[in-house]
Motif scaffolding. Structure first.
Motif, PDB file in Angstrom:
ATOM      1  N   GLN A 248      24.939  42.875  44.775  1.00  0.00           N
ATOM      2  CA  GLN A 248      25.169  43.824  43.690  1.00  0.00           C
ATOM      3  C   GLN A 248      26.596  44.338  43.708  1.00  0.00           C
ATOM      4  O   GLN A 248      27.227  44.469  42.653  1.00  0.00           O
ATOM      5  CB  GLN A 248      24.187  44.990  43.788  1.00  0.00           C
ATOM      6  N   GLN A 249      27.126  44.618  44.899  1.00  0.00           N
ATOM      7  CA  GLN A 249      28.500  45.085  45.020  1.00  0.00           C
ATOM      8  C   GLN A 249      29.472  44.001  44.557  1.00  0.00           C
ATOM      9  O   GLN A 249      30.442  44.289  43.863  1.00  0.00           O
ATOM     10  CB  GLN A 249      28.812  45.493  46.466  1.00  0.00           C
ATOM     11  N   ASN A 250      29.192  42.766  44.922  1.00  0.00           N
ATOM     12  CA  ASN A 250      30.032  41.652  44.516  1.00  0.00           C
ATOM     13  C   ASN A 250      30.042  41.506  42.991  1.00  0.00           C
ATOM     14  O   ASN A 250      31.105  41.317  42.387  1.00  0.00           O
ATOM     15  CB  ASN A 250      29.559  40.360  45.180  1.00  0.00           C
ATOM     16  N   LEU A 251      28.879  41.618  42.377  1.00  0.00           N
ATOM     17  CA  LEU A 251      28.801  41.536  40.920  1.00  0.00           C
ATOM     18  C   LEU A 251      29.538  42.690  40.258  1.00  0.00           C
ATOM     19  O   LEU A 251      30.228  42.504  39.241  1.00  0.00           O
ATOM     20  CB  LEU A 251      27.339  41.518  40.461  1.00  0.00           C
TER      21      LEU A 251
ATOM     22  N   ASN B 130      32.087  44.313  41.471  1.00  0.00           N
ATOM     23  CA  ASN B 130      33.525  44.060  41.653  1.00  0.00           C
ATOM     24  C   ASN B 130      34.015  43.016  40.677  1.00  0.00           C
ATOM     25  O   ASN B 130      35.087  43.165  40.088  1.00  0.00           O
ATOM     26  CB  ASN B 130      33.829  43.623  43.093  1.00  0.00           C
ATOM     27  N   GLN B 131      33.229  41.958  40.476  1.00  0.00           N
ATOM     28  CA  GLN B 131      33.606  40.915  39.526  1.00  0.00           C
ATOM     29  C   GLN B 131      33.654  41.469  38.104  1.00  0.00           C
ATOM     30  O   GLN B 131      34.558  41.155  37.339  1.00  0.00           O
ATOM     31  CB  GLN B 131      32.630  39.745  39.595  1.00  0.00           C
ATOM     32  N   SER B 132      32.687  42.290  37.778  1.00  0.00           N
ATOM     33  CA  SER B 132      32.641  42.894  36.444  1.00  0.00           C
ATOM     34  C   SER B 132      33.848  43.796  36.222  1.00  0.00           C
ATOM     35  O   SER B 132      34.467  43.769  35.152  1.00  0.00           O
ATOM     36  CB  SER B 132      31.352  43.692  36.278  1.00  0.00           C
TER      37      SER B 132
ATOM     38  N   GLN C 294      36.753  43.554  37.665  1.00  0.00           N
ATOM     39  CA  GLN C 294      37.940  42.703  37.544  1.00  0.00           C
ATOM     40  C   GLN C 294      38.019  42.070  36.165  1.00  0.00           C
ATOM     41  O   GLN C 294      39.092  41.969  35.573  1.00  0.00           O
ATOM     42  CB  GLN C 294      37.939  41.620  38.622  1.00  0.00           C
ATOM     43  N   ASN C 295      36.872  41.634  35.643  1.00  0.00           N
ATOM     44  CA  ASN C 295      36.851  41.036  34.317  1.00  0.00           C
ATOM     45  C   ASN C 295      37.196  42.046  33.234  1.00  0.00           C
ATOM     46  O   ASN C 295      37.816  41.714  32.236  1.00  0.00           O
ATOM     47  CB  ASN C 295      35.492  40.402  34.027  1.00  0.00           C
ATOM     48  N   ASN C 296      36.805  43.301  33.425  1.00  0.00           N
ATOM     49  CA  ASN C 296      37.114  44.344  32.451  1.00  0.00           C
ATOM     50  C   ASN C 296      38.586  44.730  32.457  1.00  0.00           C
ATOM     51  O   ASN C 296      39.090  45.267  31.473  1.00  0.00           O
ATOM     52  CB  ASN C 296      36.258  45.587  32.709  1.00  0.00           C
ATOM     53  N   GLN C 297      39.280  44.478  33.550  1.00  0.00           N
ATOM     54  CA  GLN C 297      40.692  44.805  33.650  1.00  0.00           C
ATOM     55  C   GLN C 297      41.572  43.758  32.980  1.00  0.00           C
ATOM     56  O   GLN C 297      42.727  44.006  32.713  1.00  0.00           O
ATOM     57  CB  GLN C 297      41.109  44.958  35.112  1.00  0.00           C
ATOM     58  N   LYS C 298      41.024  42.577  32.721  1.00  0.00           N
ATOM     59  CA  LYS C 298      41.810  41.486  32.123  1.00  0.00           C
ATOM     60  C   LYS C 298      42.017  41.687  30.653  1.00  0.00           C
ATOM     61  O   LYS C 298      41.336  42.268  29.935  1.00  0.00           O
ATOM     62  CB  LYS C 298      41.152  40.140  32.391  1.00  0.00           C
TER      63      LYS C 298
END
Length: 63
Positions: free
Chosen positions: A50-53, A55-57, A59-63
């Motif tokens: 869940q933490q990994n997801l 973090n990925q989310s 990062q994707n929102n920052q792009k």
């Protein structure tokens, strides 16, 4: 039906060490751990996923 490998051996060992029962695994194998320890290991793996997801989310929102 074939068994599906969900967690890598390395991840299981890492979590067992973190939770403090890896010594039992070394002595007796995975069959020697308590049901509670197995449940805690699964719970920790889910938390990590869940933490990994999250973090990925983020990062994707920052792009």
């Amino acid at each position: 039906m074939a068994k599906q490998k969900i967690m890598s051996s390395r991840l299981k060992e890492e979590i067992a060490k973190e939770l403090g029962f890896y010594d039992v695994v070394e002595r007796e194998g995975w069959g020697g751990i308590k049901a509670r320890d197995a449940g805690n290991m699964v719970k920790r793996a889910v938390e990590m996923a869940q933490q990994n997801l999250a973090n990925q989310s983020a990062q994707n929102n920052q792009k």
